[in-house]
Write a protein that holds these residues in place. Structure first.
Motif, PDB file in Angstrom:
ATOM      1  N   SER A 104      35.801  39.282  46.493  1.00 21.47           N
ATOM      2  CA  SER A 104      35.941  39.072  45.055  1.00 21.47           C
ATOM      3  C   SER A 104      35.669  37.589  44.860  1.00 21.47           C
ATOM      4  O   SER A 104      34.859  37.028  45.598  1.00 21.47           O
ATOM      5  CB  SER A 104      37.332  39.495  44.560  1.00 21.47           C
ATOM      6  N   GLU A 105      36.346  36.942  43.946  1.00 22.53           N
ATOM      7  CA  GLU A 105      36.158  35.501  43.816  1.00 22.53           C
ATOM      8  C   GLU A 105      36.782  34.761  44.997  1.00 22.53           C
ATOM      9  O   GLU A 105      36.621  33.560  45.143  1.00 22.53           O
ATOM     10  CB  GLU A 105      36.726  35.024  42.482  1.00 22.53           C
ATOM     11  N   SER A 106      37.499  35.494  45.813  1.00 22.30           N
ATOM     12  CA  SER A 106      38.030  34.994  47.066  1.00 22.30           C
ATOM     13  C   SER A 106      37.938  36.158  48.054  1.00 22.30           C
ATOM     14  O   SER A 106      37.567  37.259  47.670  1.00 22.30           O
ATOM     15  CB  SER A 106      39.477  34.548  46.888  1.00 22.30           C
ATOM     16  N   ASN A 153      30.692  48.600  45.029  1.00 26.18           N
ATOM     17  CA  ASN A 153      29.820  47.469  45.348  1.00 26.18           C
ATOM     18  C   ASN A 153      29.878  47.036  46.805  1.00 26.18           C
ATOM     19  O   ASN A 153      29.116  46.177  47.215  1.00 26.18           O
ATOM     20  CB  ASN A 153      30.154  46.266  44.454  1.00 26.18           C
ATOM     21  N   ARG A 164      45.462  48.975  40.903  1.00 26.32           N
ATOM     22  CA  ARG A 164      45.229  47.535  40.772  1.00 26.32           C
ATOM     23  C   ARG A 164      46.390  46.994  39.940  1.00 26.32           C
ATOM     24  O   ARG A 164      46.509  47.343  38.766  1.00 26.32           O
ATOM     25  CB  ARG A 164      43.903  47.281  40.054  1.00 26.32           C
ATOM     26  N   SER A 199      47.056  40.773  36.969  1.00 23.50           N
ATOM     27  CA  SER A 199      45.832  40.294  36.339  1.00 23.50           C
ATOM     28  C   SER A 199      45.461  38.971  36.997  1.00 23.50           C
ATOM     29  O   SER A 199      46.334  38.249  37.480  1.00 23.50           O
ATOM     30  CB  SER A 199      46.017  40.126  34.830  1.00 23.50           C
ATOM     31  N   ILE A 200      44.206  38.670  37.058  1.00 25.91           N
ATOM     32  CA  ILE A 200      43.600  37.531  37.744  1.00 25.91           C
ATOM     33  C   ILE A 200      43.814  37.641  39.254  1.00 25.91           C
ATOM     34  O   ILE A 200      42.877  37.906  39.979  1.00 25.91           O
ATOM     35  CB  ILE A 200      44.076  36.165  37.199  1.00 25.91           C
ATOM     36  N   SER A 201      45.045  37.485  39.734  1.00 23.99           N
ATOM     37  CA  SER A 201      45.354  37.714  41.148  1.00 23.99           C
ATOM     38  C   SER A 201      45.915  39.136  41.243  1.00 23.99           C
ATOM     39  O   SER A 201      47.074  39.380  40.914  1.00 23.99           O
ATOM     40  CB  SER A 201      46.375  36.685  41.627  1.00 23.99           C
ATOM     41  N   ILE A 261      42.527  40.971  45.192  1.00 23.81           N
ATOM     42  CA  ILE A 261      41.258  40.513  44.645  1.00 23.81           C
ATOM     43  C   ILE A 261      41.561  39.490  43.539  1.00 23.81           C
ATOM     44  O   ILE A 261      42.622  39.518  42.942  1.00 23.81           O
ATOM     45  CB  ILE A 261      40.381  41.666  44.091  1.00 23.81           C
ATOM     46  N   ILE A 262      40.629  38.603  43.347  1.00 18.80           N
ATOM     47  CA  ILE A 262      40.747  37.579  42.298  1.00 18.80           C
ATOM     48  C   ILE A 262      39.653  37.854  41.268  1.00 18.80           C
ATOM     49  O   ILE A 262      38.483  37.934  41.620  1.00 18.80           O
ATOM     50  CB  ILE A 262      40.582  36.150  42.866  1.00 18.80           C
ATOM     51  N   GLU A 263      40.067  38.013  40.019  1.00 16.81           N
ATOM     52  CA  GLU A 263      39.111  38.225  38.922  1.00 16.81           C
ATOM     53  C   GLU A 263      39.496  37.322  37.769  1.00 16.81           C
ATOM     54  O   GLU A 263      40.579  37.463  37.208  1.00 16.81           O
ATOM     55  CB  GLU A 263      39.131  39.688  38.454  1.00 16.81           C
ATOM     56  N   THR A 264      38.625  36.359  37.455  1.00 20.01           N
ATOM     57  CA  THR A 264      38.916  35.463  36.329  1.00 20.01           C
ATOM     58  C   THR A 264      37.976  35.718  35.182  1.00 20.01           C
ATOM     59  O   THR A 264      36.990  36.400  35.311  1.00 20.01           O
ATOM     60  CB  THR A 264      38.812  33.992  36.759  1.00 20.01           C
TER      61      THR A 264
END
Length: 131
Positions: A20-22, A65, A102, A105-107, A128-131
């Motif tokens: 993810s973003e990390s 993905n 999930r 949120s974000i983390s 997962i990290i989603e910003t």
């Protein structure tokens, strides 16, 4: 039986990172829990607050993905896809009624959980990290 599932999941997630973003590793989960899996049960088992944002999704959609090869993947990504396919198949072969939660949120804490043949709950978790 239970140890076999845990071992198979450990093997399938060994060295695997959720992108993810990390990047975060996977942890194997096993709960001796006979009650049906619900959002409230996830909160209880994971010690999240009852009002935490939660989204339930399908395994195929969550791994869309990373476990399915895309035209634009390079060779390294194709190798990662193969590892995620092993995880996907291990989950499908050993668990029934698989759900993906999930939480946050974000983390976001992710729990991929299903029932074992003896009706306990098992699976894997990651972040997962989603910003």
């Amino acid at each position: 039986m239970t140890n076999t599932i845990i071992d198979r999941l450990k093997e399938a997630t060994d060295g695997l990172l959720m992108m993810s973003e990390s990047e975060y590793p996977f942890e194997v989960i096993f709960w001796e829990e006979k009650e049906p899996l619900t959002t409230q049960k996830i909160f209880q088992l994971t010690n999240h607050p009852q009002d935490a944002p939660v989204e339930e999704t399908e395994l195929e959609y969550f791994l869309r993905n990373c476990a399915f090869e895309k035209e634009w993947h390079n060779e390294i990504q194709k190798e990662e896809v193969k590892k995620f396919q092993v995880l996907f198949q291990t989950l499908k072969d050993n668990l029934i009624e698989i759900k993906v939660y999930r939480v946050g949120s974000i983390s976001i804490d992710v729990y991929i959980i299903g029932k074992t043949l003896d009706n306990n709950l098992a699976g894997v978790s990651t972040k997962i990290i989603e910003t």
